[in-house]
Design a protein around this motif. Structure first.
Motif, mmCIF file in Angstrom:
data_model
loop_
_atom_site.group_PDB
_atom_site.id
_atom_site.type_symbol
_atom_site.label_atom_id
_atom_site.label_comp_id
_atom_site.label_asym_id
_atom_site.label_seq_id
_atom_site.Cartn_x
_atom_site.Cartn_y
_atom_site.Cartn_z
ATOM 1 N N ALA A 9 0.832 -1.207 0.000
ATOM 2 C CA ALA A 9 0.000 0.000 0.000
ATOM 3 C C ALA A 9 0.864 1.253 0.000
ATOM 4 C CB ALA A 9 -0.913 0.017 1.225
ATOM 5 N N ILE A 10 0.446 2.219 -0.793
ATOM 6 C CA ILE A 10 0.952 3.584 -0.716
ATOM 7 C C ILE A 10 -0.279 4.458 -0.535
ATOM 8 C CG2 ILE A 10 2.238 5.443 -1.828
ATOM 9 C CD1 ILE A 10 3.697 3.366 -3.464
ATOM 10 N N VAL A 11 -0.404 5.053 0.629
ATOM 11 C CA VAL A 11 -1.628 5.764 0.990
ATOM 12 C C VAL A 11 -1.308 7.234 1.215
ATOM 13 C CG1 VAL A 11 -3.545 5.896 2.621
ATOM 14 C CG2 VAL A 11 -2.494 3.682 2.108
ATOM 15 N N GLY A 12 -2.071 8.100 0.555
ATOM 16 C CA GLY A 12 -1.871 9.531 0.763
ATOM 17 C C GLY A 12 -2.723 10.334 -0.195
ATOM 18 N N GLY A 13 -3.328 11.390 0.322
ATOM 19 C CA GLY A 13 -4.144 12.246 -0.528
ATOM 20 C C GLY A 13 -5.554 11.736 -0.711
ATOM 21 N N SER A 14 -6.447 12.657 -1.080
ATOM 22 C CA SER A 14 -7.852 12.288 -1.281
ATOM 23 C C SER A 14 -8.508 13.060 -2.422
ATOM 24 C CB SER A 14 -8.647 12.524 0.013
ATOM 25 O OG SER A 14 -8.571 13.877 0.410
ATOM 26 N N ALA A 15 -7.793 14.025 -2.991
ATOM 27 C CA ALA A 15 -8.374 14.842 -4.059
ATOM 28 C C ALA A 15 -7.312 15.119 -5.123
ATOM 29 C CB ALA A 15 -8.911 16.150 -3.504
ATOM 30 N N PRO A 16 -7.726 15.253 -6.390
ATOM 31 C CA PRO A 16 -6.743 15.457 -7.463
ATOM 32 C C PRO A 16 -6.046 16.813 -7.422
ATOM 33 C CG PRO A 16 -8.969 15.635 -8.330
ATOM 34 C CD PRO A 16 -9.104 15.139 -6.930
ATOM 35 N N ASN A 17 -6.675 17.795 -6.773
ATOM 36 C CA ASN A 17 -6.110 19.144 -6.769
ATOM 37 C C ASN A 17 -5.581 19.568 -5.403
ATOM 38 O OD1 ASN A 17 -8.600 19.262 -5.590
ATOM 39 N ND2 ASN A 17 -9.225 21.202 -6.570
ATOM 40 N N VAL A 18 -5.369 18.597 -4.522
ATOM 41 C CA VAL A 18 -4.830 18.884 -3.194
ATOM 42 C C VAL A 18 -3.621 17.982 -2.953
ATOM 43 C CG1 VAL A 18 -5.255 18.914 -0.710
ATOM 44 C CG2 VAL A 18 -7.106 19.506 -2.299
ATOM 45 N N ILE A 19 -2.483 18.597 -2.668
ATOM 46 C CA ILE A 19 -1.280 17.834 -2.326
ATOM 47 C C ILE A 19 -1.260 17.633 -0.815
ATOM 48 C CG2 ILE A 19 1.250 17.870 -2.282
ATOM 49 C CD1 ILE A 19 1.098 19.470 -4.928
ATOM 50 N N PRO A 20 -1.191 16.359 -0.349
ATOM 51 C CA PRO A 20 -1.314 16.084 1.091
ATOM 52 C C PRO A 20 -0.020 16.376 1.848
ATOM 53 C CG PRO A 20 -0.897 14.058 -0.070
ATOM 54 C CD PRO A 20 -1.013 15.117 -1.132
ATOM 55 N N ASP A 21 -0.137 16.404 3.160
ATOM 56 C CA ASP A 21 1.029 16.593 4.023
ATOM 57 C C ASP A 21 1.801 15.292 4.230
ATOM 58 O OD1 ASP A 21 0.644 19.344 4.610
ATOM 59 O OD2 ASP A 21 -0.944 18.811 6.036
#
Length: 400
Positions: free
Chosen positions: A245-257
């Protein structure tokens, strides 16, 4: 009548018991460390046989002692008791299953219901044949094999029991029903966990130059790990790297922390595995820094299961018991890259772990473990009951 014939006769007498026990357990699966009703049922069955039940502190696991009252050796016979969080398919590979889980989303998709049945019926038969043996038998019912949460508590519980050997068995859909695999030496790989937290600074997807993207760093960590595996580890002592698994982010236009990488390492050489784990830490840290990210490692980054290695003499002894009750039923198989908590018992005494086949094309069994179509025909349970009973009698009669 030979003792092998007596055992087979008693198994036949217990046919309805075997079918009913397996069905009861199959319909009532419980996930790891929550096997409350399963444990209660097993204890009641053991007490009905006159066995002395001892709880394992802080665990749903327990032991049940059959004491012949005569001096002799002490044998452990282990069963796992947990199920998996898998929704069961009502059909196997060919037909509708005889029994289905009544606990939605949980099923005995690894055959532990059959393992518990084997132990209960073996306990009954050995109790009836007490005159044939001396010494003691501890029936070991281990919590949470699937997560490894119960083995350390069980090993501590058994430490002062004076065990001379520990026997275990596991179904396998890789060989035909009625056949066995009894490996001399390594049987199951060890397992180490991998969980890497990559910490950056997120923001709007329109300006990637204004943020520190942990997803980019995580991608490069995985790529660099794969490269290092080919160049920095001993090819004669293989360690596999499985990124799950590589988990991170939830929206195409938002870069997660943050982004998280999860996986496992499998091995047959503990020292090489430790070298690989150091490699993971070094590469993840340096690659993360190169992309402006900080990297943290969870407690899962450790060896969670060591290799299961059968004692050579005990494996040969078991093979002889097999030949005496079911001739020409041995199949030679390669070691498995899966992992098993049975490794813990080798810290107490010589141990042997056997595999019994359940594959039957006509019946529809043969789907791999941990799949929703997994199934077995109760009649195959006769064979491992016969082997463990014969092994126990042979072992407890043998003064060597």
């Amino acid at each position: 009548m030979s003792i092998s014939d007596v055992i087979k006769e008693k198994i036949e007498e217990n046919h309805n018991n075997i079918v009913a026990t397996r069905a009861y357990l199959h319909e009532r699966p419980e996930v790891s460390s929550k096997e409350y009703e399963t444990s209660k049922y097993l204890k009641e069955r053991c007490r009905d046989l006159g066995l002395v039940v001892e709880d394992v502190e802080g665990s749903t696991g327990f032991t049940a002692l059959l004491d012949t009252g005569k001096p002799g050796k002490t044998l452990g016979i282990r069963s796992d008791i947990d199920a998996l969080a898998i929704k069961e398919n009502p059909y196997n590979l060919k037909r509708k299953k005889k029994v289905i889980s009544k606990n939605e989303g949980v099923s005995h998709a690894c055959g532990h219901d059959s393992h518990m049945t084997i132990s209960l019926v073996t306990a009954k038969i050995l109790s009836e044949l007490k005159e044939e043996i001396s010494g003691k038998v501890y029936f070991i019912f281990e919590e949470a094999e699937e997560t490894g949460a119960g083995i350390e508590k069980m090993v501590e519980h058994l430490r002062d029991k004076g065990l001379d050997a520990v026997y275990g068995n596991h179904q396998t859909p890789k060989i035909d029903s009625g056949y066995f695999n009894i490996v001399r030496g390594p049987l199951y790989a060890g397992c180490a966990g991998l969980e890497i937290e990559v910490i950056g600074e997120g923001g709007h997807g329109s300006r990637p130059d204004k943020v520190t993207n942990p997803l980019i760093a995580a991608s490069h960590i995985v790529t660099n790990l794969n490269s290092a595996w080919n160049n920095q580890l001993d090819i004669e002592k293989p360690v596999t790297l499985g990124i799950g698994a590589i988990v991170g982010g939830s929206a195409p236009n938002v870069i997660p922390d943050r982004a998280t990488i999860r996986g496992t390492l499998r091995f047959f050489d503990l020292d090489e595995a430790k070298k690989a784990m150091t490699l993971v830490r070094n590469i993840a840290t340096l690659v993360g820094e190169a992309h402006g990210c900080r990297v943290e490692f969870s407690d899962y980054n450790r060896v969670v299961a060591e290799e299961v290695v059968n004692d050579l003499d005990l494996a040969d002894f078991t093979r002889n018991s097999l030949e005496s009750i079911y001739p020409n039923r041995l199949i030679e198989c390669e070691p498995s890259w899966g992992s098993e908590s049975f490794y813990g018992y080798a810290k107490l005494a010589p141990s042997v772990y056997t595999q019994f086949g359940i594959r039957d094309e006509e019946f529809g069994s043969g789907s791999d473990s941990h799949t929703d179509k997994f199934d077995l025909d109760e009649k195959v349970i006769d064979y491992p009951i016969g082997l463990v009973t014969k092994f126990a009698i042979d072992f407890l009669k043998n003064n060597k």
